[in-house]
Design an enzyme around this catalytic site. Structure first.
Site, PDB file in Angstrom:
ATOM      1  N   ARG A  20      -6.260  -7.644  19.645  1.00 41.70           N
ATOM      2  CA  ARG A  20      -5.338  -6.206  19.215  1.00 41.70           C
ATOM      3  C   ARG A  20      -3.885  -6.471  19.393  1.00 41.70           C
ATOM      4  NH1 ARG A  20      -7.802  -1.432  22.709  1.00 41.70           N
ATOM      5  NH2 ARG A  20      -8.077  -3.299  23.955  1.00 41.70           N
ATOM      6  N   GLU A  21      -3.559  -7.708  19.161  1.00 42.90           N
ATOM      7  CA  GLU A  21      -1.925  -7.851  19.291  1.00 42.90           C
ATOM      8  C   GLU A  21      -1.281  -7.033  18.580  1.00 42.90           C
ATOM      9  OE1 GLU A  21      -4.138 -11.858  19.114  1.00 42.90           O
ATOM     10  OE2 GLU A  21      -4.369  -9.857  18.540  1.00 42.90           O
ATOM     11  N   TRP A  22      -1.716  -6.642  16.984  1.00 40.64           N
ATOM     12  CA  TRP A  22      -0.856  -5.815  16.356  1.00 40.64           C
ATOM     13  C   TRP A  22      -0.851  -4.466  16.973  1.00 40.64           C
ATOM     14  CZ3 TRP A  22      -2.568  -1.542  13.547  1.00 40.64           C
ATOM     15  CH2 TRP A  22      -1.940  -1.183  12.330  1.00 40.64           C
ATOM     16  N   LYS A  43      -9.733  10.159   4.892  1.00 41.25           N
ATOM     17  CA  LYS A  43     -10.478   8.966   4.960  1.00 41.25           C
ATOM     18  C   LYS A  43     -10.190   8.186   3.375  1.00 41.25           C
ATOM     19  CE  LYS A  43     -13.039  10.547   8.373  1.00 41.25           C
ATOM     20  NZ  LYS A  43     -12.913   9.818   9.822  1.00 41.25           N
ATOM     21  N   HIS A  86      -2.629  14.842  16.337  1.00 44.89           N
ATOM     22  CA  HIS A  86      -2.325  13.388  16.221  1.00 44.89           C
ATOM     23  C   HIS A  86      -0.861  13.000  16.125  1.00 44.89           C
ATOM     24  CE1 HIS A  86      -6.625  13.242  14.726  1.00 44.89           C
ATOM     25  NE2 HIS A  86      -6.736  12.227  15.344  1.00 44.89           N
TER      26      HIS A  86
END
Length: 764
Positions: A16-18, A112, A698
């Site tokens: 999950r470097e991004w 979605k 969010h």
């Protein structure tokens, strides 16, 4: 010679470097120059991996700083007015402002991506003056060629799909907007052609949905324009997620290749090719490796399919590829040391899918004994899992068959239940509540990590969780919320938590996928028959209820959401998986009720996203999805109030099914779409309890009392005040305590204003 390709590669990285880079940049821990450099490093690593695996045609511009639809909008200068964009190159502050909101401007709507769990940012065309701000596909092509010598395939979202997924314009303006966008697309393609680009992938997944005659005419206009402007550029018109509608019209378009999904659109696309053939002057992008599932392919079956296609399309005109972008699957199984060998050997994530594509490409063009052996070995791993005890729980099969025979019903109709529940709870007009989760602070995450490592024992961890519950029960009471929640501090993820406590599930260590923005999830794997093994939520909920006189909701994730947010087995129908989950959850609902919990929320945010893209399949899906929910909830007493929650989907076309779920109260998102969902209730009567989310969780911004009051008042023009609840639009897990408390205070203040204004409704 048959070639291989993929439609896109996961952005997030094996570790999950991004995600970590994005969040560090947002937190001010990375300077912009370093941020760009770090993302480039990730991007190049992904290209290098595909190159090393032997993929012939490697996609570029599939990488994103947040979302590919947002990228397209920004590339064309389509920026909502509230972000004060002045033209030219779009700064990251504006780019991320559109996605996440700012102090002064609400984020754009998020919804979605077709029937997946990926979310895209909805472009807002209203008032926009499109212009090509930056040719990002060209920059991506140059980067791959200069850094690695890769002749990349730029990936672009097609004009028709982009328009269909945008908002802020009337349908009558579609052609006018197409006329504005076509010159920009043409300029972009001309610049690519001038650079020497050989193949461009233009994604038009909208072609698997029902098209009007006008849409077909627009398609012809689009691709005839491109053919005239860039006659030497090879365009792969790419579709995915289902079989295409209007097959003959699509394959007749002036493009050099057409990509079809032979996994999720297998039946329809195969039938179309067998019936109508395939043009001799085009390349077929054969999407035969599932870009959305995590199971190893039956390579014998896939090779058989390729050979059947090769009877219609010569092998040198076939590109073997994934059915869609690999964005939807984890990166690699390589480090999954904790899975049983039986299960791990049956899995294929993105990197393993690259191997499958290359293997099948070789098998089609240069078959050998070695290739045949590898294909046969893959088949044996699938057979071993199929014969395991986990997939053959006879007791589960019998019980589920029994409960799913008839339509489950509550003991009394809603009107009678509502009266009994109101007599029991004595709730005020417009009861306030939240969706379930409260902020998962660094302290909460650290305690969970220490517990998982064994550095906190079970008793110490339980004590810590109770302390967090105590804090937030008091906060909710002090703010003035009517129906409380325990906060879900013991839960990592709303699906994973339940999967860990049910039989039939397995969990990866590194199986992360992107859901939206930097939000990554690690979907459980439903690999066997699902079975209830013991109480899952009773202890924490019962404790929370003991600390307050106000009602505390039990919080469960519903069967359809657990299924749709998991990677599921492929050997039985999804309907049967849903019923297995529903039967297991029913036992938990009954345990909560027996423990004295009289309000139980069974969340189903993912019902809409599982809706088939083909209209003729939707009614059947909704029928069994509703049935699964009712199996979970139908056995409770009439005074037990069943809640559910849905978010971030367009629900106007399934209001009847939502009502058929027969939940006493549904909370549903409406804030990020700026109240547009309310229009659905202006057109449809809804006679059950309902709470429309009045602010967007969010985004980090704190909405004002006036904003929420406006949302409440619009809703009350079409909904019965006696059945109306007030709540945020989703759980608050990802928010900080300060902003959460401030937002909830404003929500309660807005509620008090509404109560004073509509006091007469309480006595009518």
């Amino acid at each position: 010679m048959t070639k291989s390709s993929v439609l896109g590669y996961p952005r997030i990285g094996a570790d999950r470097e991004w995600k970590k880079a994005l969040e560090a940049f947002w937190a001010g821990k990375l300077e912009e120059t370093e941020f760009h450099a770090r993302l480039q490093e990730i991007r190049i690593d992904h290209l290098r991996k595909q190159q090393a695996k032997g993929i012939d045609i490697i996609p570029v511009n599939d990488f994103s700083y947040y979302d590919h639809i947002l990228d397209t909008a920004v590339m064309f200068g389509i920026i909502p007015k509230r972000f004060a964009y002045d033209g030219g190159s779009v700064p990251l502050s504006v780019y991320y402002g559109i996605a996440r909101g700012t102090k002064d401007a609400a984020a754009s709507e998020m919804t979605k991506w077709f029937n997946t769990n990926y979310h895209y940012i909805v472009p807002e065309l209203d008032g926009a003056a499109p212009t090509l701000t930056e040719n990002k596909p060209l920059l991506a092509y140059r980067e791959a060629k200069e850094k690695l010598g890769i002749e990349g395939k730029p990936v672009i979202v097609g004009p028709l799909t982009f328009l269909k997924l945008s908002k802020g314009y009337d349908k009558s303006e579609t052609d006018a907007w197409l006329d504005r966008l076509l010159p920009l697309y043409t300029q972009l393609l001309q610049e690519l052609a001038s650079e020497g680009v050989q193949w461009v992938q233009i994604d038009e997944p909208i072609l698997v949905t029902k098209l009007s005659d006008a849409d077909v005419q627009r398609l012809n206009k689009i691709y005839e324009t491109f053919a005239g402007a860039v006659p030497g550029l090879n365009i792969m018109l790419q579709t995915y997620f289902e079989s295409v509608e209007n097959y003959c019209d699509i394959v007749a378009l002036p493009v050099q290749g057409v990509g079809l999904d032979f996994v999720h659109g297998l039946s329809g696309n195969t039938q179309s090719i067998q019936t109508s053939g395939f043009p001799a002057d085009k390349v077929l992008g054969a999407g035969i490796i599932d870009g959305r599932g995590i199971w190893k392919a039956s390579l014998q079956g896939k090779l058989k399919l390729l050979n059947e296609l090769a009877e219609v399309v010569t092998p040198e005109r076939i590109i073997v590829q994934s059915s869609c972008s690999l964005l939807h699957v984890p990166v690699t199984t390589e480090r999954e040391a904790k899975l049983t060998s039986e299960l791990k050997n049956a899995l294929a994530f993105a990197d393993e899918k690259l191997d499958e594509i290359v293997l099948l490409t070789t098998a089609l063009s240069s078959p050998s004994a070695e290739i045949t052996t590898k294909i046969d070995e893959a088949e044996l791993t699938l057979q071993a899992l199929q014969q395991s005890e986990d997939r053959n729980r006879t007791a589960v099969h019998k019980a589920v068959a029994s409960v799913s025979v008839q339509q489950p019903e509550r003991s009394r109709p809603f009107a009678e239940r509502h009266e009994a529940q109101q007599a029991k709870w004595q709730l005020p007009l417009f009861p306030t509540t939240t969706i379930g989760s409260f902020p998962q602070s660094a302290e909460v995450r650290k305690a969970r990590q220490l517990w998982r490592k064994g550095e906190l024992n079970n008793e110490q961890y339980a004590t810590f969780i109770r302390e967090q519950i105590d804090i937030w029960i008091k906060i909710q009471e002090e703010i003035g919320i009517d129906v409380l929640v325990h906060g879900e501090f013991e839960r990592t993820d709303m699906v994973e938590f339940f999967g860990e406590k049910l039989a039939g599930f397995a969990f990866t260590q590194f199986g992360w996928v992107q859901s939206y923005g930097s939000r990554c999830v690690k979907p459980p794997i439903i690999f066997g028959d699902v079975a209830f093994t013991g109480e899952m939520t009773v202890e924490e909920t019962k404790y929370a209820q003991s600390q307050t006189e106000r009602p505390v909701k039990g919080m469960l994730t519903g069967p359809i959401t657990i299924m749709n947010w998991s990677f599921v087995r492929e050997d039985i129908a999804r309907e049967q998986i849903a019923y297995q989950l529903a039967y297991a959850l029913r036992q938990e609902v009954e345990a909560l009720e027996q423990a004295g919990i009289g309000m139980i929320q069974v969340d189903e945010p993912a019902v809409r996203e599982g809706l088939p893209l083909k209209e003729n399949e939707q009614a059947d899906y909704l029928s069994w999805a509703v049935k699964a929910f009712r199996i979970s909830t139908c056995t409770v007493h009439e005074t037990t109030q069943i809640h559910t929650h849905m978010c971030y989907c367009e629900f106007h076309d399934m209001i009847d099914s939502i009502e058929a779920m027969d939940a006493d109260v549904i909370s549903i998102e409406t804030s990020r779409s700026h109240g547009e969902l309310i229009h659905s209730f202006e057109l449809n009567t809804y006679e059950l309890g309902i709470g429309l989310g009045v602010y967007d969780i969010h985004s980090p911004r704190v909405p004002s009392v006036d904003e929420m009051s406006s949302m409440i008042e619009r809703a009350l023009r079409v909904l019965d005040p006696k059945l109306f609840w007030i709540n945020p639009d989703c759980g608050l897990k990802t928010r900080g305590q300060e902003e959460t408390v401030a937002s909830l205070r404003n929500m309660v203040d807005a509620t008090r204003i509404a109560r004073a204004k509509h006091a007469s409704a309480a006595v009518l």
